[in-house]
Design a protein around this motif. Sequence first.
Motif, PDB file in Angstrom:
ATOM      1  N   SER A   1       0.940  -1.122  -0.074  1.00  0.00           N
ATOM      2  CA  SER A   1      -0.066  -0.046  -0.014  1.00  0.00           C
ATOM      3  C   SER A   1       0.553   1.311   0.007  1.00  0.00           C
ATOM      4  CB  SER A   1      -0.856  -0.012   1.198  1.00  0.00           C
ATOM      5  OG  SER A   1      -1.716  -1.296   1.321  1.00  0.00           O
ATOM      6  N   GLY A   2       2.163   1.116   0.038  1.00  0.00           N
ATOM      7  CA  GLY A   2       3.140   2.247  -0.122  1.00  0.00           C
ATOM      8  C   GLY A   2       3.195   2.967   1.285  1.00  0.00           C
ATOM      9  N   VAL A   3       3.047   2.337   2.235  1.00  0.00           N
ATOM     10  CA  VAL A   3       3.202   2.772   3.723  1.00  0.00           C
ATOM     11  C   VAL A   3       4.630   3.048   3.751  1.00  0.00           C
ATOM     12  CG1 VAL A   3       3.328   2.441   6.143  1.00  0.00           C
ATOM     13  CG2 VAL A   3       1.163   1.953   4.503  1.00  0.00           C
ATOM     14  N   ASP A   4       5.025   4.359   4.313  1.00  0.00           N
ATOM     15  CA  ASP A   4       6.470   4.830   4.576  1.00  0.00           C
ATOM     16  C   ASP A   4       6.545   5.252   5.941  1.00  0.00           C
ATOM     17  OD1 ASP A   4       9.055   5.498   4.478  1.00  0.00           O
ATOM     18  OD2 ASP A   4       8.760   7.344   3.222  1.00  0.00           O
ATOM     19  N   CYS A   5       6.764   4.374   7.030  1.00  0.00           N
ATOM     20  CA  CYS A   5       6.988   5.111   8.443  1.00  0.00           C
ATOM     21  C   CYS A   5       7.705   3.993   9.075  1.00  0.00           C
ATOM     22  CB  CYS A   5       5.459   5.490   8.962  1.00  0.00           C
ATOM     23  SG  CYS A   5       4.449   4.098   8.972  1.00  0.00           S
ATOM     24  N   MET A   6       7.445   4.376  10.559  1.00  0.00           N
ATOM     25  CA  MET A   6       7.900   3.329  11.715  1.00  0.00           C
ATOM     26  C   MET A   6       6.901   2.039  11.797  1.00  0.00           C
ATOM     27  SD  MET A   6       9.893   5.311  14.644  1.00  0.00           S
ATOM     28  CE  MET A   6       8.943   6.668  14.843  1.00  0.00           C
ATOM     29  N   ILE A   7       7.306   1.119  12.005  1.00  0.00           N
ATOM     30  CA  ILE A   7       6.424  -0.152  12.382  1.00  0.00           C
ATOM     31  C   ILE A   7       7.135  -0.361  14.039  1.00  0.00           C
ATOM     32  CG2 ILE A   7       5.727  -2.495  11.827  1.00  0.00           C
ATOM     33  CD1 ILE A   7       5.102  -0.310   9.476  1.00  0.00           C
ATOM     34  N   MET A   8       6.122  -0.409  14.778  1.00  0.00           N
ATOM     35  CA  MET A   8       6.502  -0.246  16.166  1.00  0.00           C
ATOM     36  C   MET A   8       5.784  -1.174  17.043  1.00  0.00           C
ATOM     37  SD  MET A   8       5.817   3.285  18.004  1.00  0.00           S
ATOM     38  CE  MET A   8       7.021   4.343  16.893  1.00  0.00           C
ATOM     39  N   PRO A   9       6.146  -1.719  18.133  1.00  0.00           N
ATOM     40  CA  PRO A   9       5.280  -2.518  19.132  1.00  0.00           C
ATOM     41  C   PRO A   9       4.459  -1.594  20.071  1.00  0.00           C
ATOM     42  CG  PRO A   9       7.543  -3.129  19.149  1.00  0.00           C
ATOM     43  CD  PRO A   9       7.582  -1.974  18.416  1.00  0.00           C
ATOM     44  N   ASP A  10       3.550  -2.194  20.643  1.00  0.00           N
ATOM     45  CA  ASP A  10       2.694  -1.212  21.505  1.00  0.00           C
ATOM     46  C   ASP A  10       2.110  -2.191  22.547  1.00  0.00           C
ATOM     47  OD1 ASP A  10       1.647   1.279  22.481  1.00  0.00           O
ATOM     48  OD2 ASP A  10      -0.163   0.840  21.456  1.00  0.00           O
ATOM     49  N   HIS A  11       1.831  -1.737  23.763  1.00  0.00           N
ATOM     50  CA  HIS A  11       0.798  -2.667  24.653  1.00  0.00           C
ATOM     51  C   HIS A  11       1.310  -4.163  24.675  1.00  0.00           C
ATOM     52  CE1 HIS A  11      -2.752   0.518  24.514  1.00  0.00           C
ATOM     53  NE2 HIS A  11      -1.558   1.096  24.546  1.00  0.00           N
ATOM     54  N   VAL A  12       2.383  -4.471  25.201  1.00  0.00           N
ATOM     55  CA  VAL A  12       2.825  -5.902  25.127  1.00  0.00           C
ATOM     56  C   VAL A  12       2.178  -6.499  26.752  1.00  0.00           C
ATOM     57  CG1 VAL A  12       4.884  -5.478  24.166  1.00  0.00           C
ATOM     58  CG2 VAL A  12       5.014  -5.190  26.516  1.00  0.00           C
ATOM     59  N   PRO A  13       2.020  -7.615  26.581  1.00  0.00           N
ATOM     60  CA  PRO A  13       1.476  -8.477  27.786  1.00  0.00           C
ATOM     61  C   PRO A  13       2.273  -8.262  28.848  1.00  0.00           C
ATOM     62  CG  PRO A  13       1.040  -9.818  26.027  1.00  0.00           C
ATOM     63  CD  PRO A  13       1.956  -8.796  25.501  1.00  0.00           C
ATOM     64  N   GLU A  14       2.036  -8.490  30.290  1.00  0.00           N
ATOM     65  CA  GLU A  14       2.924  -8.270  31.263  1.00  0.00           C
ATOM     66  C   GLU A  14       3.390  -9.682  31.702  1.00  0.00           C
ATOM     67  OE1 GLU A  14       2.532  -7.293  36.021  1.00  0.00           O
ATOM     68  OE2 GLU A  14       1.306  -6.292  34.703  1.00  0.00           O
ATOM     69  N   ILE A  15       4.756 -10.010  31.353  1.00  0.00           N
ATOM     70  CA  ILE A  15       5.383 -11.439  31.663  1.00  0.00           C
ATOM     71  C   ILE A  15       6.181 -11.332  32.830  1.00  0.00           C
ATOM     72  CG2 ILE A  15       5.247 -11.666  29.189  1.00  0.00           C
ATOM     73  CD1 ILE A  15       8.404 -11.080  29.259  1.00  0.00           C
ATOM     74  N   ASP A  16       6.581 -12.614  33.153  1.00  0.00           N
ATOM     75  CA  ASP A  16       7.398 -12.659  34.293  1.00  0.00           C
ATOM     76  C   ASP A  16       8.835 -12.625  34.133  1.00  0.00           C
ATOM     77  OD1 ASP A  16       5.377 -13.486  36.160  1.00  0.00           O
ATOM     78  OD2 ASP A  16       5.382 -15.658  35.452  1.00  0.00           O
ATOM     79  N   GLY A  17       9.847 -12.453  35.052  1.00  0.00           N
ATOM     80  CA  GLY A  17      11.266 -12.315  34.744  1.00  0.00           C
ATOM     81  C   GLY A  17      11.837 -11.080  35.628  1.00  0.00           C
ATOM     82  N   GLN A  18      12.890 -10.753  35.456  1.00  0.00           N
ATOM     83  CA  GLN A  18      13.782  -9.685  36.057  1.00  0.00           C
ATOM     84  C   GLN A  18      13.601  -8.322  35.346  1.00  0.00           C
ATOM     85  OE1 GLN A  18      17.775 -10.845  36.666  1.00  0.00           O
ATOM     86  NE2 GLN A  18      17.283 -12.046  38.550  1.00  0.00           N
ATOM     87  N   ALA A  19      13.378  -8.321  34.121  1.00  0.00           N
ATOM     88  CA  ALA A  19      12.949  -7.262  32.971  1.00  0.00           C
ATOM     89  C   ALA A  19      12.101  -7.599  32.279  1.00  0.00           C
ATOM     90  CB  ALA A  19      14.493  -7.087  32.572  1.00  0.00           C
ATOM     91  N   PRO A  20      10.765  -7.557  32.737  1.00  0.00           N
ATOM     92  CA  PRO A  20       9.492  -8.195  31.969  1.00  0.00           C
ATOM     93  C   PRO A  20       9.234  -7.047  30.813  1.00  0.00           C
ATOM     94  CG  PRO A  20       8.865  -7.261  34.244  1.00  0.00           C
ATOM     95  CD  PRO A  20      10.378  -7.403  34.263  1.00  0.00           C
ATOM     96  N   PHE A  21       9.367  -5.762  31.239  1.00  0.00           N
ATOM     97  CA  PHE A  21       8.876  -4.973  30.123  1.00  0.00           C
ATOM     98  C   PHE A  21      10.007  -4.876  28.939  1.00  0.00           C
ATOM     99  CE2 PHE A  21       9.708  -0.467  28.144  1.00  0.00           C
ATOM    100  CZ  PHE A  21       8.274  -0.093  28.003  1.00  0.00           C
ATOM    101  N   GLU A  22      11.325  -4.783  29.486  1.00  0.00           N
ATOM    102  CA  GLU A  22      12.391  -4.817  28.268  1.00  0.00           C
ATOM    103  C   GLU A  22      12.235  -6.063  27.571  1.00  0.00           C
ATOM    104  OE1 GLU A  22      14.891  -3.638  31.718  1.00  0.00           O
ATOM    105  OE2 GLU A  22      15.853  -2.449  30.072  1.00  0.00           O
ATOM    106  N   THR A  23      11.993  -7.002  28.202  1.00  0.00           N
ATOM    107  CA  THR A  23      12.038  -8.586  27.574  1.00  0.00           C
ATOM    108  C   THR A  23      11.144  -8.451  26.562  1.00  0.00           C
ATOM    109  OG1 THR A  23      13.062  -9.653  29.389  1.00  0.00           O
ATOM    110  CG2 THR A  23      11.997 -10.905  27.935  1.00  0.00           C
ATOM    111  N   ALA A  24       9.840  -8.329  27.033  1.00  0.00           N
ATOM    112  CA  ALA A  24       8.387  -8.404  26.107  1.00  0.00           C
ATOM    113  C   ALA A  24       8.566  -7.517  24.749  1.00  0.00           C
ATOM    114  CB  ALA A  24       7.366  -7.969  26.867  1.00  0.00           C
ATOM    115  N   PHE A  25       9.255  -6.290  25.057  1.00  0.00           N
ATOM    116  CA  PHE A  25       9.467  -5.156  23.842  1.00  0.00           C
ATOM    117  C   PHE A  25      10.702  -6.087  22.916  1.00  0.00           C
ATOM    118  CE2 PHE A  25       6.514  -2.276  25.412  1.00  0.00           C
ATOM    119  CZ  PHE A  25       6.092  -1.754  24.454  1.00  0.00           C
ATOM    120  N   ALA A  26      11.410  -6.498  23.634  1.00  0.00           N
ATOM    121  CA  ALA A  26      12.716  -7.094  22.703  1.00  0.00           C
ATOM    122  C   ALA A  26      12.048  -8.353  21.857  1.00  0.00           C
ATOM    123  CB  ALA A  26      13.838  -7.634  23.680  1.00  0.00           C
ATOM    124  N   PHE A  27      11.280  -9.151  22.402  1.00  0.00           N
ATOM    125  CA  PHE A  27      10.606  -9.944  21.720  1.00  0.00           C
ATOM    126  C   PHE A  27      10.126  -9.293  20.403  1.00  0.00           C
ATOM    127  CE2 PHE A  27       6.631 -12.288  20.347  1.00  0.00           C
ATOM    128  CZ  PHE A  27       7.168 -13.521  20.069  1.00  0.00           C
TER     129      PHE A  27
END
Length: 340
Positions: free
Chosen positions: A295-321
């Motif tokens: 469709s010719g989209v030209d912009c950033m494709i980014m994550p948003d609103h990730v689930p809350e997971i377990d672990g020592q760095a849940p926010f960073e880990t979920a977004f890294a995935f």
Amino acid sequence: MYVGTQLSGGMLEEFGDAHLRQLAQLGLYHVCIDPIGAPRDWTRDLLARHIERVDAGGLKLDMVQLPLASLNIDTQNIDKVSSPAIVLGQGDERDRQIEGICRLIEDLAALGVHSAKYNFSYLGVPRTQSERGRGGALVPTFRADQITNADDLTSAGRVTADQFWERITYFLERVIPVAEANKVRLACHPNDPMTPPNYRGIEDSVISHVEGLKRFVSIAESPYHGLNFCQGTIGESLENPREEIADVIRWFGTRGKIFNVHFRNIKGKRFSFTEVFPDDGDMDMAHSLRVYKESGVDCMIMPDHVPEIDGQAPFETAFAFCYGYIIALFQANGWDPYGR
């Protein structure tokens, strides 16, 4: 079209410059940022410092969140809302706040930042009690049949659909010409989610659904007036997200109205859904990415609103995935995900 992400000023204060370096290490380059401080504090010097800080982390400031994010308006925090008079339609103060937005657009252009995103919302991001998803992850949830505060008015009181459209139009007719003159693309995020009629006094969350968004982009028509196309939010407004989403992407994408993509998936449909990881929902995200490209989209494709997971760095880990998932989809199609 390239992978990106968004950062609030609060996140930078919490995680520090190491987080910027971490993003670069994960393969990101383009970012959006929400500067710290009240709108009146958003000087050109402040924005320049953010650009320098992002650049020092090996990244590029691609977009800024405007101080028009009227989320969670109520009697407790109305004074903390960015530019409330604009969405409340409050006379002279509305004009002063719009002038401030216009000056900020001019400053962004002068500093070489040519995209900005914003919200125009009374309700914030309503959700009901979170549920458990894959592996026990806590997933944000909205079930209209579980709403308990439908009759609780916000500080905006009762807002008819006509009033909502008047306030949107008033803003756009004054701001879009400035954006066009300065070649800054303004991307509005849909109201998240589509809510039942008259929920908390809002007759219709008019820019939460496809027909309303089509009307929205036709007001003050300009190549610099479009959407922060949140695929999750759009999917939340559909009866059959898997089957319907591609046509919606094509409608806005081929018209040049997608300036940023929140690449987010859901399980469910209108008035009843959970927010899940991009590989775990009802929409075919691999197919969606191909439709954006076609469709010719030209912009950033980014994550948003990730689930809350377990672990020592849940926010960073979920977004890294999510970053890895998006980058892999690009590379599987033979496309450069980095946009350098």
